[in-house]
Scaffold this active site. Structure first.
Site, PDB file in Angstrom:
ATOM      1  N   THR A 133    -116.732  43.713-129.354  1.00 57.84           N
ATOM      2  CA  THR A 133    -117.149  44.427-128.081  1.00 57.84           C
ATOM      3  C   THR A 133    -115.896  45.170-127.467  1.00 57.84           C
ATOM      4  O   THR A 133    -114.707  44.794-127.983  1.00 57.84           O
ATOM      5  CB  THR A 133    -117.322  43.174-127.099  1.00 57.84           C
ATOM      6  OG1 THR A 133    -117.425  43.681-125.614  1.00 57.84           O
ATOM      7  CG2 THR A 133    -116.411  41.886-127.114  1.00 57.84           C
ATOM      8  N   ASP A 134    -116.159  45.770-126.536  1.00 55.02           N
ATOM      9  CA  ASP A 134    -115.091  46.863-125.945  1.00 55.02           C
ATOM     10  C   ASP A 134    -114.154  45.967-124.856  1.00 55.02           C
ATOM     11  O   ASP A 134    -113.323  46.150-124.658  1.00 55.02           O
ATOM     12  CB  ASP A 134    -115.552  47.980-124.939  1.00 55.02           C
ATOM     13  CG  ASP A 134    -116.463  47.695-124.135  1.00 55.02           C
ATOM     14  OD1 ASP A 134    -116.739  46.665-123.854  1.00 55.02           O
ATOM     15  OD2 ASP A 134    -116.798  48.653-123.226  1.00 55.02           O
ATOM     16  N   GLU A 135    -114.776  44.724-124.578  1.00 57.48           N
ATOM     17  CA  GLU A 135    -113.988  43.757-123.691  1.00 57.48           C
ATOM     18  C   GLU A 135    -112.683  43.127-124.438  1.00 57.48           C
ATOM     19  O   GLU A 135    -111.920  42.675-123.580  1.00 57.48           O
ATOM     20  CB  GLU A 135    -114.996  42.584-123.244  1.00 57.48           C
ATOM     21  CG  GLU A 135    -116.096  43.196-122.472  1.00 57.48           C
ATOM     22  CD  GLU A 135    -117.145  41.996-121.849  1.00 57.48           C
ATOM     23  OE1 GLU A 135    -116.624  40.912-121.516  1.00 57.48           O
ATOM     24  OE2 GLU A 135    -118.249  42.300-121.778  1.00 57.48           O
ATOM     25  N   TYR A 159    -114.678  34.441-123.110  1.00 54.34           N
ATOM     26  CA  TYR A 159    -115.652  35.375-124.011  1.00 54.34           C
ATOM     27  C   TYR A 159    -114.786  36.530-124.632  1.00 54.34           C
ATOM     28  O   TYR A 159    -114.754  36.497-125.915  1.00 54.34           O
ATOM     29  CB  TYR A 159    -116.777  35.830-123.326  1.00 54.34           C
ATOM     30  CG  TYR A 159    -117.481  37.001-124.054  1.00 54.34           C
ATOM     31  CD1 TYR A 159    -118.308  36.667-125.118  1.00 54.34           C
ATOM     32  CD2 TYR A 159    -117.645  38.348-123.869  1.00 54.34           C
ATOM     33  CE1 TYR A 159    -118.784  37.720-126.270  1.00 54.34           C
ATOM     34  CE2 TYR A 159    -117.935  39.405-124.603  1.00 54.34           C
ATOM     35  CZ  TYR A 159    -118.725  39.150-125.760  1.00 54.34           C
ATOM     36  OH  TYR A 159    -119.238  39.828-126.381  1.00 54.34           O
ATOM     37  N   LYS A 163    -113.881  36.771-128.693  1.00 51.75           N
ATOM     38  CA  LYS A 163    -114.041  38.104-129.642  1.00 51.75           C
ATOM     39  C   LYS A 163    -112.866  38.529-130.211  1.00 51.75           C
ATOM     40  O   LYS A 163    -112.785  38.941-131.323  1.00 51.75           O
ATOM     41  CB  LYS A 163    -114.946  38.807-128.820  1.00 51.75           C
ATOM     42  CG  LYS A 163    -116.417  38.387-128.501  1.00 51.75           C
ATOM     43  CD  LYS A 163    -117.070  38.044-129.719  1.00 51.75           C
ATOM     44  CE  LYS A 163    -117.794  39.190-130.376  1.00 51.75           C
ATOM     45  NZ  LYS A 163    -118.452  38.847-131.454  1.00 51.75           N
TER      46      LYS A 163
END
Ligand code: NAD
Length: 351
Positions: A133-135, A159, A163
């Site tokens: 993810t870009d998060e 989260y 990741k």
């Protein structure tokens, strides 16, 4: 080409498998434990394919994973299985560590031992693709440059930290053990089959129910939105043509504030199915601002120029057309929504 996909009964995984199986003719082994977010029925239209196999397996179970690899002998792995909802990670971070971090370690280790048994030619052709993810990059101010593949990691939530951690493990397995890895970091996806806890399906299903449309804080948080089928195409290209050891950022070139997303959905709903609720003549009257999420990231933006230049990928769906398709799908698939929501009670005791 036989691809082992983890998490294939979830939102992105089910679209990816449909694309790999029906457009590209790959054989697929789908490993999924079916948490609340995974539904085998998401792929029921594909059960007739002889080249599709489903294995109900928990990626945290090392021995079960070993058996699946030994039995199916994949040519590539696309790893999507994860706990994926930020709010759930704030309420219970342990599951995110165990699935996203330890589970990824298991998949990597089982894969490494399996890969070591392959011939040199098969080893070279093999890929371990981690879908991230870009998060992991943290958040941006309204004027900062978009995330590139070299933006330092700075995750904010349990989260995104889980990741980020799994991305680091994947890179380490590439560097230390020469496992041919590739990573992609994508922005927010939307489309059919997304569990109705994420912003877009939650707002659509609450419109249908006449329930409040909750907006965190002032709703000015900005996300980049990508239609899920565009992501599935990007993933297939990265698997086939992506360079080993590289990272590819994938985004929709489409930054929108949360409040605008919600207003857009309300407008489409007003047109498609004028509000039957006596307490709201238009759906936007259901918008309710609630206390902001702790540590809420302000803005994500993706610079997708690398995948566009190297792999000639572009998003095909505009946000307007993709959102309309998505709203239509949820309006027409009330039974799916009911079934998904009835899974919500599922936890690790009964999966
Ligand atoms: P999802 O929650 O819809 O699906 C996750 C799937 O993983 C489910 O089918 C679930 O049953 C399965 N799963 C969970 N724990 C498992 C375990 N221990 N063993 C086996 N299977 C397990 O998630 P999604 O939105 O489809 O996201 C898929 C991947 O893409 C995730 O890794 C996520 O981090 C990443 N991603 C998602 C987005 C997005 O906007 N949804 C954006 C970028 C990256």
């Amino acid at each position: 080409m036989k691809v082992l996909v983890t998490g294939g009964a979830g939102f992105i995984g089910s679209h990816l498998i449909r694309h790999l199986l029906s457009d590209l003719d790959y054989a697929i082994v789908n490993i999924d434990v079916l948490t609340y977010a995974g539904m085998a029925t998401n792929l029921s239209d594909l059960e007739a394919y002889p080249s599709y196999t489903f294995e109900r397996t928990d990626i945290r179970d090392y021995r079960d994973l070993q058996k699946v690899f030994a039995q199916h002998k994949p040519d590539a792995v696309m790893h999507l299985a994860a706990e994926s909802h930020v709010d759930r990670s704030i309420d219970g971070p342990g599951e995110f560590v165990s699935t996203n971090v330890v589970g990824t370690y298991n998949v990597l280790e089982v894969c490494r031992h399996y890969w070591n048994t392959l011939s040199e030619t098969k080893q070279r052709a093999f890929r371990f693709h981690h879908i991230s993810t870009d998060e992991v990059f943290g958040d941006l101010s309204s004027t900062s440059e978009a995330f590139t593949e070299t933006t330092p990691y700075n995750p904010s939530s349990p989260y995104s930290a889980s990741k980020a951690s799994s991305d680091h493990f994947v890179r380490a397995w590439g560097r230390t053990y020469n496992l041919p890895v590739v990573i992609s970091n994508c922005s927010n996806n939307y489309g059919p089959f997304q569990f109705p806890e994420k912003l877009i399906p939650l707002v659509i299903t609450n419109c249908i129910k006449g329930a409040p449309l909750p907006i965190y804080g002032d709703g000015m948080q900005i996300r980049d939105w990508l239609y899920v089928e565009d992501h599935a195409r990007a993933l297939a290209l990265i698997l086939k043509f992506g360079r080993v050891g590289e990272t590819y950022n994938v985004g929709g070139l489409n930054e929108v504030s949360n409040i605008s997303v919600v207003r857009n959905i309300c407008e489409i709903m007003d047109e498609l199915r004028p509000s039957p609720h006596s307490f709201a003549s238009t759906y936007s009257e259901l918008i309710t601002h609630v206390k902001d999420r702790p540590g809420h990231d302000f803005r994500y933006a993706i610079d997708a120029s690398k995948i566009m230049a190297e792999l000639n990928w572009r998003p095909l769906e505009s946000f307007a057309s993709g959102l309309r398709k998505t709203v239509n799908w949820y309006v027409d698939n009330d039974d799916w929504v009911k079934q998904a929501l009835s899974n919500q009670h599922l936890d690790r005791q009964n999966t």
